[in-house]
Motif scaffolding. Structure first.
Motif, short mmCIF file in Angstrom:
data_model
loop_
_atom_site.label_atom_id
_atom_site.label_comp_id
_atom_site.label_asym_id
_atom_site.label_seq_id
_atom_site.Cartn_x
_atom_site.Cartn_y
_atom_site.Cartn_z
N MET A 59 0.84 -1.19 0.00
CA MET A 59 0.00 0.00 0.00
C MET A 59 0.88 1.25 0.00
O MET A 59 1.97 1.25 0.57
N LYS A 60 0.36 2.30 -0.61
CA LYS A 60 1.15 3.51 -0.81
C LYS A 60 0.66 4.64 0.09
O LYS A 60 -0.53 4.94 0.13
N LEU A 61 1.62 5.28 0.77
CA LEU A 61 1.33 6.34 1.74
C LEU A 61 1.90 7.66 1.24
O LEU A 61 3.02 7.71 0.71
N GLY A 62 1.14 8.73 1.40
CA GLY A 62 1.61 10.06 1.10
C GLY A 62 1.55 10.94 2.34
O GLY A 62 0.73 10.71 3.24
N MET A 91 5.07 9.89 13.52
CA MET A 91 3.96 8.94 13.40
C MET A 91 4.11 8.09 12.14
O MET A 91 3.82 6.88 12.16
N ALA A 92 4.57 8.70 11.05
CA ALA A 92 4.79 7.93 9.81
C ALA A 92 5.84 6.85 10.02
O ALA A 92 5.71 5.73 9.51
N LYS A 93 6.86 7.18 10.79
CA LYS A 93 7.90 6.19 11.08
C LYS A 93 7.31 4.99 11.81
O LYS A 93 7.63 3.84 11.50
N LEU A 94 6.43 5.27 12.78
CA LEU A 94 5.76 4.18 13.50
C LEU A 94 4.93 3.32 12.54
O LEU A 94 5.00 2.08 12.58
N VAL A 95 4.16 3.97 11.69
CA VAL A 95 3.31 3.25 10.74
C VAL A 95 4.15 2.35 9.84
O VAL A 95 3.84 1.17 9.64
N LEU A 96 5.23 2.90 9.32
CA LEU A 96 6.07 2.14 8.38
C LEU A 96 6.83 1.02 9.07
O LEU A 96 7.12 -0.02 8.46
N GLU A 97 7.18 1.21 10.33
CA GLU A 97 7.85 0.14 11.08
C GLU A 97 6.89 -0.99 11.42
O GLU A 97 7.29 -2.16 11.45
N LYS A 106 4.92 -3.61 7.13
CA LYS A 106 5.90 -3.74 6.05
C LYS A 106 5.26 -3.70 4.67
O LYS A 106 5.96 -3.59 3.66
N ASP A 107 3.92 -3.79 4.63
CA ASP A 107 3.25 -3.72 3.33
C ASP A 107 2.89 -2.29 2.94
O ASP A 107 2.25 -2.06 1.92
N ILE A 108 3.27 -1.33 3.77
CA ILE A 108 3.04 0.08 3.47
C ILE A 108 4.37 0.75 3.16
O ILE A 108 5.35 0.56 3.88
N GLU A 109 4.40 1.54 2.09
CA GLU A 109 5.61 2.28 1.74
C GLU A 109 5.28 3.75 1.51
O GLU A 109 4.21 4.10 1.02
N LEU A 110 6.20 4.60 1.91
CA LEU A 110 6.06 6.03 1.67
C LEU A 110 6.50 6.31 0.24
O LEU A 110 7.66 6.10 -0.12
N THR A 111 5.56 6.78 -0.58
CA THR A 111 5.86 6.95 -2.01
C THR A 111 5.87 8.40 -2.46
O THR A 111 6.44 8.71 -3.51
N ALA A 112 5.23 9.31 -1.67
CA ALA A 112 5.16 10.70 -2.13
C ALA A 112 4.96 11.64 -0.95
O ALA A 112 4.31 11.28 0.05
#
Length: 381
Positions: free
Chosen positions: A1-4, A15-21, A24-30
């Protein structure tokens, strides 16, 4: 899944760091930020930056060109509503920083967009989902204290200098300190009581952080920097504290009250007293509340990491120690991160909905208006 991300501030990138840690199926794309280089630095410091992340100056452009599964908003406060509306119009899952609005016009705009959207929204309200607040609600909901008929809530902020030395001193950006701090407290109280607030009256005082120093002056440029009680030398070597910014807190353009209080009436007739202070320091820092029923009183404080129940009809005191001091926002941030992940996956409802964010924000705006005009204000849109 893609996160902006829209607005790469320190809070939302944490908070984004927590989400991404945690997922593992979520990546920061933009990302969208008015200062892309600073945003890259912030993300790099968090260990989140990579060269595959696309950067934008315009949020609409990012939202139109990227196929995102969720968006996190961490701009300065005055833009939360504007950016929130953009995401709501795309019906995307959204994590939004508090306060959700800084004025009534933006609040009504956000409310309308939310009512027309299919987005599920998680508001950054970690206190309501901390172990202490959840334990308090669990005990109160058993009925052992009787119906809660009075609440005494407090927030003595030991790091309050940040609201006078830093950009937070600009009330045009923040909306004032009810919106900056009390929005959390009003929310967790609403969540625990589960009844509707109907009226508020409030008062603000500015007795400490005021003065006649020139507008825009910085500590480093002031001839009194080595003797000023709030100067960097005194803070570090006399008070053994960390400076919270480098702007003069005794200047003519220093905004924000340094203490304020509100009395809130609820639909059942009971009321809540809330007070906040911004010149308490060190061990004087406290944040919590007393909930009083006919049969007992419950009290908790996040700084003490403890909850107590005082029974009124028997000589018994129950003490609960909660080991959450080392956890971000008392353990609430990880709950919000897990919840936003599940919302993005379409597996859960929000534990801190925009309905709650709108209501708390409305209460803060009405409290501010009450303090300005010496009036009682109905809590209604």
């Amino acid at each position: 899944m893609k996160l902006g991300i829209i607005g790469c501030g320190n809070r939302v990138t944490g908070m984004a760091k927590l989400v991404l840690e945690l997922a593992k199926d979520i990546e920061l794309t933009a990302i969208t930020d008015i200062n892309p280089e600073k945003a890259k630095t912030t993300l790099s410091t968090r260990g989140l930056w990579n060269d595959n992340i696309r950067t934008y100056l315009d949020a609409d452009q990012m939202l139109d060109q990227e196929e995102l599964d969720g968006v996190m908003i961490g701009t300065r406060c005055s833009l939360h509503s504007t950016m929130g509306v953009k995401v709501l119009k795309r019906n995307l899952p959204m994590f939004i920083e508090k306060p959700v609005s800084t004025n009534m016009e933006d609040l009504l705009m956000l409310k309308k967009a939310y009512e027309e959207s299919k987005s599920k929204v998680v508001v950054s309200f970690p206190l309501r989902v901390t172990p202490l607040a959840k334990l308090a609600k669990e005990i109160i909901d058993t009925g052992k204290l009787g119906t809660i008929e009075h609440v005494q809530a407090y927030n003595n902020v030991p790091y309050g200098g940040v609201y006078f030395h830093n950009w937070y001193r600009d009330e045009n950006e923040t909306g004032g300190l009810f919106l900056q701090k009390a929005t959390h407290d009003f929310d967790y109280i609403n969540n625990i009581l589960n009844i509707d607030p109907v009226m508020v009256c409030a008062m603000r005082s500015k007795q400490i952080f005021k003065g006649s120093k020139p507008a825009g002056v910085y500590c480093k440029d002031c001839p009194e920097k080595d003797t000023c009680p709030e100067g960097p030398y005194s803070m570090k070597y006399v008070k053994f504290d960390n400076p919270n910014g480098d702007m003069c807190c005794f200047a003519t353009d220093t905004g924000n009250e340094d203490s304020s209080s509100a009395i809130i009436r609820y639909s059942t007739g009971m009321h809540v007293n809330y007070t906040q202070n911004f010149f308490a320091r060190k061990a004087a820092g406290t944040r919590g509340a007393r909930f009083l029923g006919y049969n007992g009183t419950l009290e908790f404080d996040w700084y003490k990491d403890q909850l107590k129940v005082f029974m009124h009809n028997t000589p018994r005191v129950e003490t609960y120690d909660v080991n959450s001091k080392t956890m971000s926002h008392g353990g609430g941030d990880s709950v919000l991160a897990f919840n936003f992940i599940d919302v993005m996956r379409k597996e859960a409802e929000s534990v801190a909905s925009l309905d709650a964010g709108l209501l708390s924000c409305l209460m803060c705006i009405k409290a501010t208006k009450s303090a300005e005009n010496n009036t009682f204000e109905r809590i209604e849109f």
